[in-house]
Design an enzyme around this catalytic site. Structure first.
Site, mmCIF file in Angstrom:
data_model
loop_
_atom_site.group_PDB
_atom_site.id
_atom_site.type_symbol
_atom_site.label_atom_id
_atom_site.label_comp_id
_atom_site.label_asym_id
_atom_site.label_seq_id
_atom_site.Cartn_x
_atom_site.Cartn_y
_atom_site.Cartn_z
ATOM 1 N N SER A 7 11.200 1.933 4.625
ATOM 2 C CA SER A 7 11.177 1.187 3.377
ATOM 3 C C SER A 7 11.563 2.118 2.240
ATOM 4 C CB SER A 7 9.772 0.624 3.118
ATOM 5 O OG SER A 7 9.650 0.114 1.804
ATOM 6 N N TYR A 63 0.687 2.612 2.619
ATOM 7 C CA TYR A 63 1.917 2.030 3.176
ATOM 8 C C TYR A 63 3.124 2.889 2.833
ATOM 9 C CZ TYR A 63 5.791 -1.231 3.825
ATOM 10 O OH TYR A 63 6.977 -1.805 4.210
#
Length: 304
Positions: free
Chosen positions: A155, A167
């Site tokens: 990501s 995350y």
């Protein structure tokens, strides 16, 4: 529920794109993983789907009903023995393993000083350790059986996300794994790349302010098809940012210019160098454009 894929209606040219290839996909019960599975099956691949819930078997069944070739296993990639069992079962079913798409992942929101330790551990175990375990299991097979392709799901949030530090850290780790595995795989015909996608998934629904109006996951799948296919031969160690309308590359971390040199540095020397020579080269703290408050006003750089 996703619409049933009409695999037989694909053109002959597209249907031959991945014919004869076998692909393992983790986190395949929904979202991006499901979209990747359907697209790869449309392109002729035999797909082996893994997820923690029984819903993954329904995805495999829909692919088979639509004319594709799919099988599924239910279990957790945070258990290395399960990952080895997946590889053994896949090879027993399809005869070989050509590629893996490491898609399984978790996300949660919290300021880092409020984050729940158990939630942090679970996220890192799935996103990082699970990816490493799958990579370990498939990498050993690929090295001994003529190579293969690994596609990780990273990501651009790995560059920093407010309230999603666990995350973001996990996705930064995935990019680092991609670079490292590509170096290990060089010379063994193992190509390793990653994608940083933007799509409508259960994760994006948890981050509506950070990911407004995401596209359908099916629109992201062609990039995975390309990376799994022989068309991407020679491409390795790359992280592709793809939003369905925009395609680009994440820049590899490196020491940037200017590099200042002294025989010896004092704290005062360092402060002066940062406030003067390096002030215009300070980095954004996220790919989304956030800056530390001291960097908001150029006149404040170097101020007390």
């Amino acid at each position: 529920m996703a619409k049933t894929a009409d695999i037989t209606s694909h053109s002959k040219e597209l249907a031959m794109e991945l014919t004869g290839k076998t692909v393992l996909i983790t986190g395949a019960a929904r979202g991006l993983g499901e979209a990747f599975a359907i697209e790869l099956a449309k392109e002729g691949a035999e797909v082996f789907l893994v997820d923690v819930g029984s819903a993954v078997t329904a995805v495999a069944e829909r692919i088979n009903v639509s004319g594709g070739q799919a099988a599924a296993m239910v279990g957790s990639i945070v258990e290395y023995d399960f990952c080895r069992e997946v590889v053994a079962t896949l090879v027993s079913r399809f005869g070989k393993l050509d590629a893996v798409v490491n898609n399984a992942g978790l996300i949660h929101e919290a300021y880092f000083w409020e984050d729940d330790p158990e939630a942090m551990r679970a996220l890192v175990e799935v996103n990082v350790l699970g990816t490493m375990y799958v990579g370990r299991a498939v990498g050993a097979h690929m090295k001994n059986h003529g190579g293969g392709v690994i596609v990780n799901v990273s990501s651009d949030g790995g560059g920093g996300m407010p309230q999603y530090s666990a995350y973001a850290a996990s996705k930064g780790a995935i990019s680092s794994l991609t670079y490292s595995w590509a170096l290990d795989g060089d010379g063994h015909d193992i190509r390793v790349n990653a994608i940083a996608p933007f799509a409508r998934t259960h994760m994006s629904l948890l981050t509506p302010t950070l990911a407004p109006n995401p596209p359908d996951p099916a629109l992201i799948a062609p990039l995975v098809t390309y990376l799994v296919s022989d068309r991407s031969e020679g491409i390795s160690g790359q992280v592709f940012r793809f939003t369905s309308t925009e395609l680009g590359l994440l820049q590899h971390p490196r020491i940037k210019e200017p590099i200042l040199k002294r025989d010896e540095w004092s704290a005062s020397d360092i402060r002066e160098a940062i406030d003067d020579d390096l002030s215009q080269h300070l980095e954004l703290v996220s790919s989304l454009g956030w800056r530390p408050s001291r960097m908001q006003d150029p006149d404040q750089v170097g101020a007390e």
